[in-house]
Design an enzyme around this catalytic site. Structure first.
Site: not given
Length: 510
Positions: A353, A378
């Site tokens: 991320e 993510h």
């Protein structure tokens, strides 16, 4: 993928021997590309095909309008796009669509903050103090709290008494709501950097925790969170939870085992009242700022929670800003403990991320896979690591894509440029979720489905894409084989009704 490689090899050989463009291959190559897209190999039923035609007519009209007005919501900051999305016919359809499971949500950022302000803050014995930077903190106490002030806070004020003195309670409550979200009319100048937005983001969690960590609120907050997800046509939840201490007015402080028991009991209560909702599982989390000794302790606790609550405990994760926290490799001695002990503790790591490349933080995507993560939260940096990308495919490890979160936390501005666009085009395993919807001014996961369908997926994303994303949320959940079969049964009934309504009733003039 082998078929694609074969075609590309033939094309390259032909191009080497012929001087003219191979236009005769164009249609076949486009068809091949479409077939490998996420959901591209799904064969629609006749009813689904009719529904898809209507859906794509609506989508095409909204694309055309965006080209005319220059206002395309996925290209805009969500805070500005939000009212446009709410007016979208596509969004209305996505809201009605059964979406299966929501697999990436955080404990204190699921339920609309309106509920916290209009319900929790109106409960008896709720106190507030004001911070130097204009924020607020909450505490329930009886008698009135003496001391116990957070650093830089004013004296405690009883909200019930304070509201009686106000001329405009509605405006005051709006101010409380602003302290619990990141919403602003002008996001660009007010949010100058990732570090600043993360400071405000985590501050919103701290503000909410003063309300939610009071035991009566804790119970109702989770139940109401399930209700809000249910109303967004979600059939199952996997929630990341830090399990902080929960307190009572008499001074009792509850531990993680108490909280897990409450989550189990409230989920069972909700399912009892809503049998077309399967339930919830908890992924225990700690902050990645914690040192090796603290994470080691947390891993041991997670194993105990797995043993004590096998029906609701799903696994373990680390949360917080990756750029500022410890990498998975730095914490690997702690994270390797379950495998060394022969204990099953599934991991669901946030990884990648970040916008950085070539640092410890973006290498988390590889280390998460080496640690046998079940899913990657993510995975924004995955495209920069081809080995990890291929390994994710080989191991069938999906990414949890949270488009609005990635945009609000300043990883990407125009969601058409989100890395998941490439992964969708390749048919990479993905699921959609919303991370922290209440802090972003969203509800459920329909807003994120909209951004995924309209922006990241592009013009060619259709009903097959949506169906695949819903099916993936079941396939890649932490449920047992029997649980997945039951969730599939619940979802399929709702899907069939959704298709019938869309094909037969929705906007008959289309």
């Amino acid at each position: 993928m082998a078929c694609v490689s074969h075609w590309l090899l033939l094309l390259s050989l032909a191009s080497a021997t012929l001087s003219r463009p191979l236009w005769s291959e164009r249609n076949g190559l486009i068809e091949m590309e479409n077939s490998i897209r996420l959901g591209g190999n799904i064969i629609l039923t006749p009813s689904e095909a009719t529904a898809n035609q209507k859906l794509m007519t609506v989508k095409g009209a909204e694309f055309k309008e965006a080209e005319s007005t220059g206002l395309f919501p996925p290209s805009m900051h969500f805070f500005k796009a939000r009212p446009l999305i709410q007016q979208s016919h596509v969004f209305s359809i996505l809201h009605q669509m059964p979406k299966g499971g929501a697999l990436h949500l955080h404990d204190f950022a699921i339920l609309s903050v309106d509920w916290l302000v209009k319900n929790a803050s109106y409960m008896a014995d709720c106190y507030m103090c004001l911070t130097r930077d204009g924020g607020v903190r909450f505490l329930f106490a009886k008698p009135a709290p003496v001391g116990m002030l957070p650093p830089g806070c004013s004296e405690w004020i009883l909200l019930e008494t304070y509201r009686k003195k106000l001329g405009d309670v509605t405006e005051f409550d709006k101010g409380l709501i602003r302290n619990l979200t990141l919403l602003t009319d002008s996001p660009e100048p007010h949010i100058p950097s990732q570090d600043e937005i993360w400071r405000r983001f985590e501050g919103a969690f701290i503000t909410a925790s003063g309300l939610i960590c009071y035991a009566p609120v804790f119970k109702e907050y989770f139940y109401e969170s399930l209700r809000e997800l249910y109303e967004d046509n979600i059939q199952y939840l996997e929630m990341r939870a830090m399990l902080p201490p929960v307190y009572e007015l008499d001074g009792t402080v509850h531990d993680q085992f108490w909280s897990m028991a409450i989550y189990r009991d409230m989920a069972n209560k909700f399912v009892g009242a809503h049998p077309d909702f399967l339930g919830a599982k908890i992924i225990y989390t700690v902050h990645r700022h914690e040192d090796l000794a603290q994470v080691t302790e947390a891993v041991h606790l997670a194993m105990k929670l797995m043993e004590a609550f096998p029906e609701i405990m799903a696994g373990f994760d680390l949360v917080g800003q990756e750029d500022a926290g410890h990498s998975l490799y730095q914490l690997s001695d702690a994270l390797n403990i379950p495998s060394k002990l022969g204990v099953k503790l599934p991991y669901f790591f946030h990884a990648g991320e970040t916008n950085w490349q070539g640092k410890d933080v973006d290498e988390n995507v590889l280390d998460a896979l080496l640690l046998n993560t079940t899913r990657i939260g993510h995975g924004y940096a995955l495209l920069k690591h081809p080995v990890a990308r291929n390994l994710s495919l080989e191991l069938n490890v999906p990414l949890e894509i949270c488009p609005i979160s990635n945009q609000v936390l300043l990883l990407v501005s125009d969601l058409r440029n989100h890395p998941a666009a490439v992964l969708m085009a390749e048919g990479h395993p993905l699921v959609v979720s919303s991370d922290d919807p209440s802090i972003f001014g969203a509800q459920g996961i329909s807003y994120d489905f909209y951004e995924m369908f309209m922006g990241i997926g592009g013009a060619k994303a259709d009903l097959r894409t949506l169906k695949k994303l819903a099916e993936n949320s079941i396939k890649y959940s932490a449920l047992s084989k029997e649980g997945k079969e039951k969730l599939t049964e619940i979802w399929q009934k709702k899907w069939d009704k959704f298709i019938k309504d869309l094909a037969m009733n929705w906007k008959k003039e289309l």
